[in-house]
Enzyme design. Sequence first.
Site, PDB file in Angstrom:
ATOM      1  N   TYR A 103      13.721  31.981   4.398  1.00  0.00           N
ATOM      2  CA  TYR A 103      12.508  32.630   4.878  1.00  0.00           C
ATOM      3  C   TYR A 103      12.553  32.962   6.369  1.00  0.00           C
ATOM      4  O   TYR A 103      13.160  32.234   7.154  1.00  0.00           O
ATOM      5  CB  TYR A 103      11.307  31.701   4.648  1.00  0.00           C
ATOM      6  CG  TYR A 103      10.852  31.646   3.207  1.00  0.00           C
ATOM      7  CD1 TYR A 103      10.443  32.792   2.528  1.00  0.00           C
ATOM      8  CD2 TYR A 103      10.816  30.427   2.534  1.00  0.00           C
ATOM      9  CE1 TYR A 103      10.020  32.728   1.203  1.00  0.00           C
ATOM     10  CE2 TYR A 103      10.389  30.349   1.213  1.00  0.00           C
ATOM     11  CZ  TYR A 103       9.989  31.516   0.558  1.00  0.00           C
ATOM     12  OH  TYR A 103       9.567  31.447  -0.735  1.00  0.00           O
ATOM     13  N   LYS A 143       0.844  -1.192   0.000  1.00  0.00           N
ATOM     14  CA  LYS A 143       0.000   0.000   0.000  1.00  0.00           C
ATOM     15  C   LYS A 143       0.884   1.248   0.000  1.00  0.00           C
ATOM     16  O   LYS A 143       2.081   1.165   0.316  1.00  0.00           O
ATOM     17  CB  LYS A 143      -0.887  -0.019   1.241  1.00  0.00           C
ATOM     18  CG  LYS A 143      -0.068  -0.058   2.535  1.00  0.00           C
ATOM     19  CD  LYS A 143      -0.893  -0.452   3.733  1.00  0.00           C
ATOM     20  CE  LYS A 143      -0.013  -0.422   4.974  1.00  0.00           C
ATOM     21  NZ  LYS A 143      -0.644  -1.053   6.120  1.00  0.00           N
TER      22      LYS A 143
HETATM   23  C1  LIG Z   1       0.092  -1.810   6.901  1.00  0.00           C
HETATM   24  C2  LIG Z   1      -0.417  -3.024   7.466  1.00  0.00           C
HETATM   25  C3  LIG Z   1       0.445  -4.087   7.808  1.00  0.00           C
HETATM   26  C4  LIG Z   1       1.937  -3.967   7.760  1.00  0.00           C
HETATM   27  O1  LIG Z   1       2.389  -3.317   8.923  1.00  0.00           O
HETATM   28  P1  LIG Z   1       3.943  -3.064   9.252  1.00  0.00           P
HETATM   29  O2  LIG Z   1       3.964  -2.525  10.603  1.00  0.00           O
HETATM   30  O3  LIG Z   1       4.416  -2.103   8.224  1.00  0.00           O
HETATM   31  O4  LIG Z   1       4.570  -4.398   9.117  1.00  0.00           O
HETATM   32  C5  LIG Z   1      -0.119  -5.276   8.194  1.00  0.00           C
HETATM   33  N1  LIG Z   1      -1.457  -5.414   8.289  1.00  0.00           N
HETATM   34  C6  LIG Z   1      -2.320  -4.420   8.023  1.00  0.00           C
HETATM   35  C7  LIG Z   1      -3.764  -4.647   8.165  1.00  0.00           C
HETATM   36  C8  LIG Z   1      -1.824  -3.188   7.611  1.00  0.00           C
HETATM   37  O5  LIG Z   1      -2.668  -2.185   7.349  1.00  0.00           O
END
Ligand SMILES: *Cc1c(COP(=O)(O)O)cnc(C)c1O
Length: 817
Positions: free
Chosen positions: A712, A487
């Site tokens: 700035y 993601k």
């Molecule tokens: C993002 C996510 C993960 C991965 O988490 P990390 O801490 O980056 O390993 C696992 N499960 C779900 C449901 C997530 O949203």
Amino acid sequence: MNFSQLAKIMGGEILQMVENRKIESLLIDSRKAVISESALFFALQGPRHDGHQFVETLYRQGIRQFVVQKWEGTLRDFPDANIIIVPNSLRAMQALVAKHRAQFGIPVIAVTGSNGKTVVKEWLHEALSKRWVVCSSPKSYNSQVGVPLSVWALNERHQIGLFEAGISQAGEMQRLQVIIQPTLGIFTNIGSAHAAGFESQEQKVREKLMLFQEVEALVYCKDHQLIDKQVKSFLKDSKLLAWSTEHQAPYRYKIVGKEKGQTIVKVNEQDLLFLPFVDEASLENTFHILTVLQFLEYSMEDIQRIVKQFKAPSMRLELKRGVQENYIIDDTYNNDLLGLEMALDFLVQQNQRPVKRVILSDIAQSGMSEEELYQQVNRLLSDRRITHFVGIGSQISAYQSAFQGIEATFFPDTESFLRSLEHQIPWQEELILVKGARHFGFEQVVRELEAKVHGTRLELSLDAMAENLNFYRSLLKPKTKLMVMVKAFAYGSGNLEVAQLLQYHRVDYLGVAFPDEGVELRKNGIHLPIMVMNCHEDTFEALVRYQLEPEIFGFGQLKAFGEFLRANGKQSSIHLKIDSGMHRLGFMPSEIPALIEQLKNYPELKVKGIFSHLSGADEAQFNDFSHEQARRFQEAVSLLKAELNIDPLCHLCNSAGIVRFPEYHFDMVRLGIGLHGVEVTGKYDQALKVPARLKTFISQIKEIPAGETVGYSRKGKVEATKKIATIAIGYADGFQRAFGNGRVKVKINGQRVPIIGNVCMDMCMVDVTGIAAKEGDEVILFDDQKSLLALSEAAGTIPYEVLTLISNRVKRVYFHE
Ligand SMILES: *Cc1c(COP(=O)(O)O)cnc(C)c1O
């Protein structure tokens, strides 16, 4: 070499021999299988990998010869295979190659040492190939596996061999010696860092020296006292080719001066030589080579001509976005057959574009006749189903007829090819490998094809990512599946490229946050199962069309999706989300009975997974709650399984959970941040490497007098005259305002310097007073765990946020070493 000879060479037992076939190519990676009857697959077994798993698939694909160290299959299922069982497949491969090597009575040079091996080998290769047909290791193929694969390439036309050897443990060098059987050695140097796997520096040196036990001569630097001492007790004086910049030595290189990027060296108190660099490492590498070349009786004129051309080699294959939606793989340093094979394998593992094109220059001497050589090139291309080809150079053009069954065009030189691109690049949506020998200047070709964006870049090591992946895999039981979360543009690293890598490394599942992320993956050749976390009504059609598996977290959504499927006469896999305590999305434990009733109404919904998410997996202070979450989750799972009579994949752990709760891995785990080299629990941070390096460059440098301010709101106060560099990155790139006013340091030419004043939208300023810096120099914002954590701490946040905020306008460049 034939199959029937293997039992004697390897000390194994032939399980089945259908036909006494020839052994031509050695195969260890099932993903790179080029199908041929004369290939021999070695099922290697390591802590994180077992080649035996792939024997069946390879047989189905057409591989017919196997070396295994265990056999559980039925021979009846492999009616056409030759199979030999040995005590250890790796040792068997090494024994085979040692036997192969022994057939050739040619000089063979071996290079080892802590640093500089690959550069010395590459430069020496350039020098030697002016006179002889050289067989040498590609890139840094120097391990227990890489060395045999390199030496296997030796054939009767080669006149000299050149191989590098690297070890990480005592006992390993002895094995490499038997395979390489060097006649001339180069010991580059010994690093001061304590290396795991060795008791002491002395032991490390002695171990490396094992490579040289049979050499006729050994090149080394006398100024490394530790090496000097050990070498003298190891080999007879008459065999030692020692050089020094400081002391009396048979080969003496006195540095007379350095100017304009050149070093002037007095060789053996007589000849002056001009070397095209000033840094210590390049000089040391060159002195080793000078010694070899003098020993081989090269004249000083020839040597001068050769060293003038030395340039830091790039061992990387880079994957870049090109113009017109093309992808470019940049491999423009050298061009030989083994290197070509590696680059083609890299090309094949990139599935972003269906049309694959190779732009190739003449190839360095290979030990074959030119006709055979280009036929072989054509075979490599057609084995990998490359459909489009451009050949550049007089030699390759002369053998056009060798390129059968492929759309091929030819140009006599790089200029004429570049002229053909002048008005328009004729290709779109292709994956293009650009591979050329150095003197063809293919950098220009890459420059022409590359998408032009501003120079700030996020470089990503695909190797580091693969290593991180393998590390987490090593924590899993063999049956536990692995989902990787890609993601948010794969945590800023580039969803398409990362997904491609994961598909190549055969993870079981991908996870994304939104349907459009999944659709993009599907459109770019990703066929792995994909779970999508946030799905609403307007995306149902896309979910079904692209076979994406939604997370079902609530009754309204469940019903809507069920009705949608029913109306369209479809079914879909789904993953049920249980809210075990995170209180984000999901069904509460109390809602499970109602959920069961609803699911019974919708047989269209196939429950493929049930999962939940830990809210404090990384911190021991929340252990009790994590256990409670796991308990609630398991209870929900039992109820659902019993009532619905299903056997879904159950998954709970994220990266931190994988490390801290092996007892809750269940059927699958979900890896996220760990792939990007951040081990949030701190338990294994040594085992991981951050694959990302954020870099920009200096746009301008100026002297600012005392009393002025920088940037700035007049925040950057200049109390005494300062040298200020403006660098090309700002908060619109994700380099946050919180990093300004000295809160973080960036690296320029190896020195850490602070940001002065506020960070602007597209730029910021750093204080480079007193350090070597000029306009155009590279600036590193982060390149490892420490520097990445320093940024997140400065902004009072976590590395997840720093990575995902790096904006889309920052060019991502992927490389493979
Ligand atoms: C993002 C996510 C993960 C991965 O988490 P990390 O801490 O980056 O390993 C696992 N499960 C779900 C449901 C997530 O949203």
